[in-house]
Scaffold this active site. Structure first.
Site, short mmCIF file in Angstrom:
data_model
loop_
_atom_site.label_atom_id
_atom_site.label_comp_id
_atom_site.label_asym_id
_atom_site.label_seq_id
_atom_site.Cartn_x
_atom_site.Cartn_y
_atom_site.Cartn_z
N HIS C 14 0.73 -0.97 0.15
CA HIS C 14 -0.14 -0.23 -0.15
C HIS C 14 0.77 1.35 -0.55
O HIS C 14 1.88 1.34 0.68
CB HIS C 14 -1.05 0.39 0.65
N HIS C 39 5.07 0.23 -0.44
CA HIS C 39 5.70 -0.72 0.55
C HIS C 39 4.62 -1.87 1.36
O HIS C 39 3.67 -1.68 0.44
CB HIS C 39 6.21 0.71 2.00
N HIS C 80 -1.53 -10.73 -0.76
CA HIS C 80 -1.14 -10.28 -2.18
C HIS C 80 -2.04 -9.60 -2.71
O HIS C 80 -1.38 -9.31 -4.24
CB HIS C 80 -0.77 -11.63 -2.58
N GLU C 124 -0.70 -3.81 12.47
CA GLU C 124 -0.14 -3.64 11.06
C GLU C 124 1.59 -3.64 11.10
O GLU C 124 2.47 -4.21 10.46
CB GLU C 124 -0.32 -1.94 10.57
#
Lengths: 137, 137, 137, 137, 137, 137
Positions: C14, C39, C80, C124
Site C-alpha cells: 500500500h 511498501h 498479495h 499492521e
C-alpha cells in the site's frame, strides 16, 4: 478500578463428541476433532480480575495467590488430563473451547478473595481464542 | 548455501508409555505424561532445507512445494491423531518429542526434491524444544 | 454470551496518499509511508464474534465456517494485493490501518450466520494495532 | 470510533517496599520482590487511544506523534531507571505494576492531542499483565 | 544425536560498570546501562543439551531433571537478584549478557547427567540475544 | 567465542518476477507473488556476530554500534521501499527472501568492526524463514 491478568498453561486431550448423536453425525459436525482416539492441545489460559488497589501493598491482588487459586481449582483438574473423561467440571459438556472457558469461569468466580473475576480467556490454537465475562444475552 | 525453513503446526494426543514396563514403572519414569487416558499438545514443526539458489527463480526451493511435502508425509499422519495408536511412522516407538522429531526426519529425508534436509525442529511446549540433524554420535 | 476469535494473516502493498493533495503535502503528512513506489506489510487480522453457545455442538460458531467467510470476503480481496489499486472495499479510501479495519468490518458485519460480529482487530506492525467495534461517537 | 494502540518497551529496576513497614513485614508481603538490592524487568507498554478518523488523513492520530508523546512523558522517565528512586511520577508510590500503570495513565491522559486516552496496558512478565481505563469503582 | 532445549526465565537488576574506570568513562562506554541506581531485565534462558536417546524412555534426558538442575545452579542465583552484588558466579565480571551467558555455561557444563551441554542462549531484550557453545577462538 | 544477535525490522513492497520470462511464465512459477501491482511484508532481520569478549567492557561488540551499522547499510536501503526498484544491493536480483538475505550479508560482511559476521537470518512470514552464513557448497 484496575485489571490484573494471570496467565497459565495446560496440556490436555479431548474429543468433540455429542453422545446423543451417532459417530457419523459427530463426524459431520466436528470433522477430525471427533476422532475417537482423541487429539489434544497446549491451552493458554488468561484470568482477568478487576478491582481497586490496596494502598498498603499497591496490589489489586497478590498474583501468587491468584496463581495458586488457578492451580488448585483449574490446572490440577485439566493438566495432562482427558477433558471428556477426567474433568469433573466438564462432565456432561462437550469439551469445546467455549465450554471449557465457561467451566473455568464457574470454577473461579466465587474463589477470588480480592477483586472480582472479570474475564476468562482461553487460547486453543494460535488461530482460535475464546473469552467469557459472565454476561448473559 | 542457504537455509530455508518452513513452519507447520499439528495437534495430537499421546501418552508416554513403554509397554514392556508396568503401569507403576511407567508412572515412575513419565509421571503424569503416562496418564492412560492420554493428554495432548499443539506441536510446532520447523523443517530446514539447505542448498543453493536456482538463478532462474531466486528460490532454494518453492516453499509451497515443501509445505505440500510436509503436509502429505507428516501432518496428515499426525494432525488430530493419537500418536501411540494411529501414526504408522511412530509404531513401536514411545512418542516422546525426541522420537517424533526423528520420525519426522525419516519421513522427509528422501523426499526433498531440491536442496537437502538439514534439520527438523519440534516445539512440544513453550519450554521444551527438540532438534535433529541426522547426526550420529 | 461468549466471544470467539479467529485469526488470519495477509500480505499486501500500500501507500498512504490522499489524491486531493500534492506529493509534497502527502509526504509532509505521511512521510516514507507515502513512497510512490509502495511498501507493504504482513497484516494480522483477528475477527471476534459474540453470541451464545449452541447446546447441540458446544460451539458459538464453527470456526471453520468463520474462517471460510473471512477467506471469501476479506482475505481473497487483500492477500498479495495492492490495497490502493486492487481492493474494491477500500476504493476512494486512504488505506491506513484504520480504514482497512473498518472496511473489513463492513465486509463481515452482515455475513456471520451465528453470533454477531463484535470486533475487528488489525495488527499492521508489531508496535501498531487497531480495533473497531462498529461504535459511533 | 476506532481504537489505535501504540506499543513501547522499557527496562527498569525496582523493589516492592512499603517504607512504613519493617523489612520483615515487607518480605512477608512481597517475598523476593522486596529484595533490598533490587531486581528488574523488561516492561511492555501498550497505550490505546480512541476517537474518530480524520477524513483528510485516514488516521485517528499519527502514531508517530503518539510515539513521541509516550517517549517524552513516559519512557524518558522510566527506561534504564530505578522506579523507586528516579521516577517523579511514582514518588511515594510502591512501584507495583498496578501503580506504574496508573502513573503512566496520569502522565498521558491530558496530553493526547487527537482522540482520547482509552486504556494503558502494562506487561511486567510473560505471565502478569495489567490494564487501567481511568474507571473508578 | 538429538538436541533438547529447556527454556527458563528470570528477572534481575544489574548495571554495566567496570570498577577500574571512572563514572564518566563508564558512562561513555555503557551509556544509560551504567546508571548507578541500576536497571533490570526479564531474561529468557535456553539451555541446549545434545546426546543420544535412551531406548527405554525415548528421552535424551528427562527435561524435568534438566529443569531442576537449571533451577538449582542458575535460577536460584540470579532470579530477583542484583547481578553485580549477589551472584557469586559473576563476581568480578561486568554483568553484560555475554558474561552472564558464559557464567551460566560454567555453572551447568559439569552438571548434566545425560547428554552434554551444547549451548546456552540468553535473550536480554527482544532485540538482543546471545549464545555460547564453549568454543574457543 | 560468543555469538551476539541484533534484531531489526523493516517493511517493504516487492514482486517475484524474472524479467527474462513472460508474465505467464512468471505467474506459473511465482503465483500471486508475481502480482504486477506488488505486495509486501514486515521483514524481521537477525544479524549474528561471533567473536571473543573484550575484557574491558564485557562486550563482544556494543550492540548499539551494530544497530547503527545495520541501520545505515541495510535498513535505510529497504525500509518502506520497493525492493525491485529502489534497493541498489538487489539490482538485477529477483527479490526472493533468499536473495534479500544474501544481499544483506554482502552489505554487512566487511563492515563489522569487532567480531565477524556469522549469520544473517530473515523472517518473511511467520511460516517462512531464511538463513545465510557465507558458506559455499
Amino acid at each position: 478500578m484496575i485489571y490484573a491478568t494471570r496467565r497459565a498453561t495446560f496440556n490436555a486431550a479431548h474429543r468433540l463428541y455429542n453422545p446423543v448423536l451417532s459417530e457419523e453425525e459427530n463426524y459431520k459436525i466436528f470433522g477430525k476433532c471427533s476422532n475417537p482416539n482423541w487429539h489434544g492441545h497446549n491451552y493458554v489460559l488468561e484470568v482477568v480480575v478487576a478491582g481497586d488497589i490496596d494502598p498498603a501493598t499497591g496490589y489489586l491482588i497478590d498474583l501468587k495467590i491468584l496463581r495458586d487459586i488457578i492451580e488448585e481449582h483449574v490446572i490440577s483438574h485439566v493438566d495432562h488430563k482427558n477433558l471428556n473423561i477426567e474433568t469433573e467440571f466438564l462432565r456432561n459438556k462437550i469439551p469445546t473451547a467455549e465450554n471449557i472457558t465457561i467451566g473455568i469461569w464457574n470454577q473461579l468466580v466465587n474463589r477470588i478473595p480480592k477483586g472480582k473475576l472479570y474475564s476468562v480467556k482461553l487460547c486453543e490454537t494460535e488461530n482460535n481464542y475464546f473469552e467469557y465475562k459472565g454476561e448473559t444475552i
